[in-house]
Scaffold this motif. Sequence first.
Motif: not given
Length: 480
Positions: A330-334
């Motif tokens: 999720d952090s990577c997508k953000q």
Amino acid sequence: MKAVAYYRRSTNIQENSIEMQRQMARNASYQKALLIDEEFIDDAVSGRKKTIQEREGLSSMLSKIESGEITDVFVYKRDRLARNALDYLQIFQLLKEKQVKVHFTAENEIPIQYSPAGELIELLMAGIIQREGEQIVERISETIKANFQRGKNPGNLPFGYEFDKLTKTISRDVEKLSVVKSIFDAVNSNDFKTMRQLTDYLKDNNIQRDEKPWSSQMARNVLSNPTYMGIRLLNLSGEVLKSRYDALAIVTESEWLTAQEALEVLTSKRKPVEKEKVTFHLENLVFCKQCNEPLQPKKGMKNKESIHYYSCRTHQIKLIKSELENQVLDSCKQFFQELLKTHLPDFHQRRRNEMSKTLENQIDEMEQNLHKLNQRLERKIEKWLNENRQFKKEKLEADLLNLLQQIADEKERIHFIEKEMIELTQTIEFPSDNLDIHESTMRVYFRDIISKIEVEEHMMNIEFKHPFLSTKEVLHTRVS
């Protein structure tokens, strides 16, 4: 520089013994006033089935010829060097290159000539040699087949039978065959599940082979051999011959077939239980902040169910694998979405334009070089057409082949770069907010954009492969 002799005797043809070849070589060397300095021998080695490298004597001699140590070779006939046409031509080319004098000691063997006409003769001789070898093998095969069908040569007999070469008959060992019959009876009357159960049964009932216990392989060989029902099989170069020997039968055909069904059960391999394959996508990416050591992939139990987690044993950190990886994802997508709000798309397009220009320049240079090569080719072809001297013509032919290969290579390189340019012109679609990362590519995805992840008791810090971006988050995933 020295003169040597080479002798070979075939594995399946006992004519032309080594001693006879040696005597012929010595007689020839006396006549030519040459001393044979070294002998190379391949005894009982097939010139048809064995490669040059597998023939120790020949391989050693050719190695010394290549190094320039040998000037003269005495050999009985061409077929002693090789029975295979391609092998013989390879040997001939080496002899020609080193200008080695070959002295054939057999009568009526045409001498080798290193000339265009001589090369044609050797090409024809190579085919003749190979065909002669094949005919010899065919004759031997037909003889073996006929003897097998007539009962003169039954092949290798199994346990309990012997072949008398003088009387050409097969004798039965009653005691041994009674042991074999006991094995068939045991298999057909018991419900064994494994070969181990069968061999244990034979051992417990003192059913032995030459006073030794039966192994699984020996029992399998006996049970699967059709000789015990009176049928002999011979596999000759892929062709299976079948012949009836009713006098050899100790079991009926029905009993033998029943044993085969049982044997199939006994020898069937159980499928191994496939272990669960788990990929830790963040392995060697996630570190303990206190000791700076990578968290180790671990497997454990929780509420009687297996779980997988990342662990630092020194500082008692245990993070559930799936939850940690999802949180990082999720952090990577953000992070990626933040990049799209910057000048990344414009930068990417500029970079593509620069690469396209570079490739165009490379193609221009290659096409100029290709034009020069074609001009050289035209000049060489014209010279070749007007050249009457054979040695000059041969040299020009070699140059032409080299030029044609260069042209083909240059065209291939141009084609490859043109494909790259086409790929550069294709529209790049940057991912939307719903960035979907497949499980199979997650490990590569993480490593493409993450530099390092540091975790402590309740916090996680992700350093991305971008000089200005990182993120800190509260950790929710933990193994209790």
